[in-house]
Design a protein around this motif. Structure first.
Motif, short mmCIF file in Angstrom:
data_model
loop_
_atom_site.label_atom_id
_atom_site.label_comp_id
_atom_site.label_asym_id
_atom_site.label_seq_id
_atom_site.Cartn_x
_atom_site.Cartn_y
_atom_site.Cartn_z
N PRO A 81 0.95 -1.19 0.07
CA PRO A 81 -0.03 -0.08 0.00
C PRO A 81 0.91 1.20 0.02
CG PRO A 81 -0.81 -1.68 1.48
CD PRO A 81 0.61 -1.99 1.16
N LYS A 82 0.21 2.43 -0.79
CA LYS A 82 0.97 3.53 -0.63
C LYS A 82 0.21 4.67 -0.01
CE LYS A 82 3.49 2.58 -4.90
NZ LYS A 82 3.68 3.21 -6.43
N CYS A 83 0.93 5.55 0.85
CA CYS A 83 0.11 6.31 1.83
C CYS A 83 0.55 7.99 1.27
CB CYS A 83 0.56 6.27 3.11
SG CYS A 83 -0.10 4.69 3.84
N SER A 84 -0.55 8.77 1.52
CA SER A 84 -0.45 10.28 1.12
C SER A 84 -1.30 11.04 2.06
CB SER A 84 -0.53 10.68 -0.20
OG SER A 84 -1.69 10.42 -0.89
N ALA A 85 -0.93 12.34 2.22
CA ALA A 85 -1.92 13.23 2.92
C ALA A 85 -1.77 14.55 2.14
CB ALA A 85 -1.29 13.56 4.49
N TRP B 209 -7.81 0.00 5.59
CA TRP B 209 -8.28 0.67 6.50
C TRP B 209 -7.18 1.39 7.27
CZ3 TRP B 209 -7.51 -4.56 6.53
CH2 TRP B 209 -6.73 -5.18 7.58
N TRP B 210 -7.42 2.51 8.16
CA TRP B 210 -6.57 3.36 8.77
C TRP B 210 -6.64 2.97 10.25
CZ3 TRP B 210 -2.75 6.26 6.99
CH2 TRP B 210 -2.87 6.79 5.79
N ALA B 211 -5.30 3.14 10.91
CA ALA B 211 -5.42 2.96 12.20
C ALA B 211 -4.41 4.06 12.86
CB ALA B 211 -4.89 1.65 12.73
N SER B 212 -4.58 4.43 13.98
CA SER B 212 -3.69 5.20 14.77
C SER B 212 -2.32 4.59 15.03
CB SER B 212 -4.32 5.88 15.91
OG SER B 212 -4.43 4.87 17.05
N ALA C 217 1.92 9.74 13.90
CA ALA C 217 1.84 8.79 12.77
C ALA C 217 0.34 8.20 12.74
CB ALA C 217 3.17 7.53 13.00
N PHE C 218 0.16 7.81 11.35
CA PHE C 218 -1.03 6.89 11.06
C PHE C 218 -0.68 5.90 10.17
CE2 PHE C 218 -2.62 11.11 12.33
CZ PHE C 218 -3.92 10.61 13.05
N VAL C 219 -1.32 4.69 10.22
CA VAL C 219 -0.79 3.54 9.77
C VAL C 219 -2.03 2.81 8.80
CG1 VAL C 219 -0.08 1.14 9.71
CG2 VAL C 219 0.59 2.54 11.55
N CYS C 220 -1.55 2.72 7.51
CA CYS C 220 -2.89 2.13 6.44
C CYS C 220 -2.55 0.56 6.60
CB CYS C 220 -2.68 2.77 5.32
SG CYS C 220 -3.83 2.01 3.88
N HIS C 221 -3.65 -0.23 6.73
CA HIS C 221 -3.35 -1.69 6.78
C HIS C 221 -4.34 -2.11 5.16
CE1 HIS C 221 -1.97 -1.90 10.77
NE2 HIS C 221 -2.69 -1.07 11.04
N GLY C 222 -3.44 -3.10 4.64
CA GLY C 222 -4.26 -3.64 3.57
C GLY C 222 -4.20 -5.09 3.58
N LYS C 223 -5.17 -5.80 2.93
CA LYS C 223 -5.44 -7.13 3.25
C LYS C 223 -5.94 -7.82 1.88
CE LYS C 223 -6.10 -11.35 5.14
NZ LYS C 223 -6.10 -11.99 3.69
N HIS C 224 -5.42 -8.81 1.25
CA HIS C 224 -6.19 -9.38 0.09
C HIS C 224 -6.35 -10.71 0.27
CE1 HIS C 224 -5.95 -10.99 -3.99
NE2 HIS C 224 -6.64 -9.40 -4.37
N PRO C 225 -7.42 -11.45 -0.42
CA PRO C 225 -7.54 -12.99 -0.12
C PRO C 225 -6.62 -14.02 -0.29
CG PRO C 225 -9.41 -11.84 -1.01
CD PRO C 225 -8.59 -10.92 -1.02
N LEU C 226 -5.73 -13.34 -1.38
CA LEU C 226 -4.70 -14.25 -1.52
C LEU C 226 -3.24 -14.32 -1.00
CD1 LEU C 226 -5.03 -14.37 -5.61
CD2 LEU C 226 -6.28 -15.98 -3.98
N ALA C 227 -3.41 -12.98 0.02
CA ALA C 227 -2.18 -12.75 0.68
C ALA C 227 -2.31 -13.59 2.20
CB ALA C 227 -2.02 -11.16 1.14
N GLN D 1 1.12 -2.93 5.16
CA GLN D 1 0.83 -1.58 5.73
C GLN D 1 1.91 -0.72 5.36
OE1 GLN D 1 1.12 -2.22 10.00
NE2 GLN D 1 3.43 -1.93 9.98
N CYS D 2 1.38 0.84 5.54
CA CYS D 2 2.53 1.87 5.16
C CYS D 2 1.98 2.89 6.24
CB CYS D 2 2.07 2.37 3.93
SG CYS D 2 0.57 2.95 3.57
N VAL D 3 3.14 3.77 6.51
CA VAL D 3 2.88 4.79 7.65
C VAL D 3 3.09 6.31 7.25
CG1 VAL D 3 3.81 5.29 10.01
CG2 VAL D 3 3.66 2.78 9.29
#
Length: 802
Positions: free
Chosen positions: A404-408, A433-436, A464-474, A479-481
């Motif tokens: 995943p790639k993050c930007s603000a 989804w995002w998490a603190s 800092a904020f963390v973005c988590h990524g989930k895929h059925p095949l993974a 994640q990215c921060v």
């Protein structure tokens, strides 16, 4: 043919008295009948006639031994004769008037003595039935109504028997009714089965007659129509047809008169007639088809509606998709082929999940995610009754590349902070989804991209904020921060100085900044420079912005400029002082000369001098038109700038002035943007008067005109000396026809002797040895003429030839 009904005589039980006998007999009108009077010929007999309903007996014929004597009455009773050797009467052409009681009084002379017999013969004259005819109360009755048929005839003696017969279409007769002496046939409620040919048979004791047949037309209907569909295909909802087939709808409804048919499609009339044919039926023709049968005579109608469904396949091909299920741990294989009638049949093939998976329109099966290989291909096949070919689709499951790639970034005016996370590619899409930093979930989960919107606050700076990524095949979560920082500004020089009129550049640098924001510049009046594009130029980069102030002015551009940057988690600004210096004052100017250069007063010559030395970059001249002294003005007339001049110019001519106007002028020196003091104000003087040039010009003009006239006169005299000899002699004297005069026109000069020869040595044909006559030159020269107007000596040589 006669019929006789003989009843035994009635004996009068009175011995020696009269014997009475009564008989009844029938006769047919127009035919013959015999009335008997005893078995033997009496000695004396008298026939009498009693009309019906009377008691009077009138004699018809008698015989007292001398033969029968007919009475007048006999003529009214037909052709009446007495049968020979008997007392019987024979009546031919029996009329109706012959009906009555005939009495034969017979006297027999016997051994026992005379015996008197009374024979009473009751004669009934029968009339044969004539051909009957049928009268109907309504020849075209409506089904269910009352109908009466009467069998009428002109004559016929009753009792009369009536038989009613109906003839079928194949010629068979059916007895409908029989009656004695009743000529009516009543039908209480007629039905369509009563339709047909009818006749009546009338009979009495004499004969039997049949009437002509008559048609009884029962009006009925229409019944409920019957609709036949070709080709015949029945479904639960009605009838069906394949798209682009030819479909025929036939409507039939029993009715008299025959029905008229109107077809309706979805309550809209589309055709008139019993058979409605649709060539190449389309899916849009699906709907309700109604046949309306109308009996125009009764103004009755009936209607039947059927449902016709046009079968057609779905558009295109099935659509395959793979969806994540069970919290993104499994895959749902979904095959959809919507549309078409009836719905298409779908199946995953070959043997997905270990068995045959079939469904209609929409079929979904579950596949375990981690056990599915990356880049797996699944195939769904679809079939339809209206399509011969099998359609299919496929779907491939694959993971997105990378992580995943993050930007603000912030919204306008930094009202909200937006954290964006994306993990492009893959099928199905990944869940983000995002998490603190502490692990608390922020916002909601989204596929492929997730944007978390936060209200701007300085408290987020450094967090800092963390973005988590989930895929059925993974197998695991990726994640990215993001770390948020308020902007920090620095500048190379906090103070700048420059001479006015030149451009100056101010620099501002962002050392820390996330989310990224732009630098905003404010001028010395706290105005944002973006709104003043002609004055300021901005040169931007990712981490710095340069502000260029164009054509600086000491009065308006000096002051403190501000470099500002604000993002959603904080802001900063720094000041930069700009000092704009003025150039030194240029020297003062004195107008040394100002004068009209002619008496027309349209052009003015200006000369000026510098009072002191100093720096300057040019001059400008101003003009003011002075008002008429008679008129009073409320304000001083304005000064008008005429021209800007280079610094090395010291004289200038002003033209195109109004000759009747009065003007004032002044000159001002300029050093770049610094304007010096104006010179003194002066008005132009008139030029002095000088008549010498005018006199000289007039004298020269007069001499030129006189010379031209003299030359023309001489040329005229020379060319016309034969026509005016006296004038010629007066001017030239009496000389030879050829004379030569010395003039100062080289083209007319002829040289005598050798000088007059041509360049080849041959003598000129026009040369003359005679001497020429020369006009004397004027020798007196005036000495009192002004300079420039001295007389001009002109020598004229005239060449004349005869």
């Amino acid at each position: 043919m006669c019929s006789h009904n003989v009843s035994p005589g009635v004996d009068i039980l009175d011995p020696g008295e009269v014997v009475y006998s009564e008989t009844w007999t029938n006769g047919v009108v127009g035919r013959g009948v015999i009335l008997e009077c005893g078995p033997t010929l009496p000695d004396v007999y008298i026939w009498g006639f009693t009309e019906p309903s009377t008691d009077t007996i009138r004699a018809v014929v008698y015989n007292f031994g001398k033969g029968p004597k007919l009475q007048k009455l006999a003529k009214d009773l037909g052709d009446l004769t007495v049968i020979s050797n008997s007392a019987s009467l024979s009546i031919e052409k029996l009329p109706m008037a012959a009906e009555g009681v005939y009495t034969c009084q017979a006297l027999y002379d016997t051994a026992e003595g005379a015996k008197l017999y009374y024979y009473y013969v009751h004669l009934r004259v029968l009339v044969p039935v004539t051909k009957p005819y049928i009268l109907m109360s309504d020849p075209s009755p409506v089904e269910g109504t009352f109908v009466t048929m009467r069998c009428g005839m002109e004559n016929g003696t009753g009792p009369i028997n009536y038989i009613w017969e109906q003839e079928s279409r194949d010629g068979q007769f059916t007895t409908m009714a029989k009656s004695n002496d009743n000529n009516l046939f009543n039908v209480t409620e007629v039905t369509r089965n009563h339709t047909g040919w009818y006749r009546c048979i009338a009979s009495n004791q004499v004969n039997e007659q049949r009437s002509d047949r008559i048609w009884l037309d029962i009006i009925f209907g229409p019944d409920l129509p019957q609709i036949d569909v070709t080709p015949y295909s029945v479904t639960e909802r009605g009838y069906s047809a394949l798209e682009r087939e030819t479909v025929s709808l036939l409507c039939q409804a029993s009715s008299n008169p025959p029905s008229q048919y109107v077809w309706f499609y979805n309550n809209s009339q589309v055709y008139s007639g019993p058979q409605f044919t649709i060539t190449k039926i389309l899916r849009m023709h699906t709907g309700f088809y109604a046949c309306l049968a109308q009996n125009t005579y009764l103004n009755t109608r009936s209607k039947k509606t059927i449902t016709l469904t046009v079968y057609y396949p779905p558009e295109g091909a099935p659509t395959c998709s793979i969806l994540p299920v069970n919290n993104y741990f499994d895959l749902a294989l979904r095959c959809i082929w919507e549309g078409g009638v009836p719905p298409a049949s779908l199946r995953w093939s070959p043997y997905v999940f270990g068995d045959e998976s079939e469904g209609v329109t929409n079929i979904t099966k579950i596949q375990t995610g981690p056990e599915t290989k990356n880049n797996s291909l699944f195939i769904c096949q679809g079939s339809h009754v209206a399509q011969n070919e099998i359609s299919s689709c496929s779907a491939r499951a694959w993971m997105p590349s990378g992580e995943p790639k993050c930007s603000a970034y912030a919204t306008r005016n930094n009202e909200y902070l937006m954290l964006s996370c994306s993990w492009e590619g893959g099928f199905p899409r990944a869940l983000l989804w995002w998490a603190s930093s502490s692990g608390d979930m922020q916002g909601t989960s989204e596929q492929n991209a997730n944007i978390l919107v936060l209200r701007s606050s300085a408290t987020y700076s450094g967090k800092a904020f963390v973005c988590h990524g989930k895929h059925p095949l993974a197998q695991e979560i990726k994640q990215c921060v993001l770390k948020l920082e308020a902007p920090v500004l620095v500048t190379q020089r906090s103070m700048m100085s420059v001479y006015e009129g030149s451009d100056v550049q101010l620099t501002c640098i962002l050392s820390k900044n996330y989310p990224v924001t732009e630098i905003t510049w404010y001028n010395n009046l706290k105005q944002q420079v973006d709104s003043i594009p002609m004055k300021y130029i901005l040169d931007r980069a990712a981490t710095w912005t340069n502000l260029t102030v164009r054509e600086t002015d000491s009065e308006t551009d000096s002051g403190q400029y501000w470099c500002s940057a604000t993002n959603a988690v904080g802001g900063a600004e720094i000041p930069i002082m700009l000092m704009v210096k003025r150039y030194p004052m240029p020297p003062n100017i004195t107008i040394s000369r100002i004068i009209y250069n002619s008496h027309q007063r349209t052009d003015v010559d200006l000369d000026w001098l510098l009072q002191t030395d100093g720096d300057l970059t040019g001059f400008f001249i101003e003009r003011q038109r002075l008002p008429d002294p008679v008129k009073k003005l409320h304000s001083e007339p304005p000064w008008q700038k005429l021209i800007d001049l280079n610094p090395d110019v010291r004289t200038y001519q002003v033209d195109s002035l109004d000759p009747i106007g009065t003007y004032a002028f002044r000159i001002t020196a300029v050093n770049h943007r610094t304007t010096g003091n104006p010179s003194e104000i002066k008005s132009p003087a008139d030029p002095p008067f000088n008549a010498y040039p005018a006199v000289i010009g007039a004298a020269i003009g007069g001499m030129i005109i006189a010379t031209i006239i003299t030359v023309l006169l001489f040329m005229y005299v020379v060319r016309n000396r034969n026509n005016n000899p006296r004038l010629h002699d007066l001017i030239f004297g009496r000389q030879n026809s050829q004379s030569r005069e010395n003039i100062n026109f080289p083209e007319d000069e002829v040289v005598e002797g050798g000088e007059g020869e041509r360049g080849t040595g041959e003598p000129s044909p026009s040369a003359s040895p005679e001497p020429s006559m020369a006009l004397p030159r004027p020798s007196a020269t005036p000495t009192n003429l002004p300079p420039g107007e001295e007389p001009v000596n002109v020598t004229i040589t005239v060449m004349a030839s005869s």
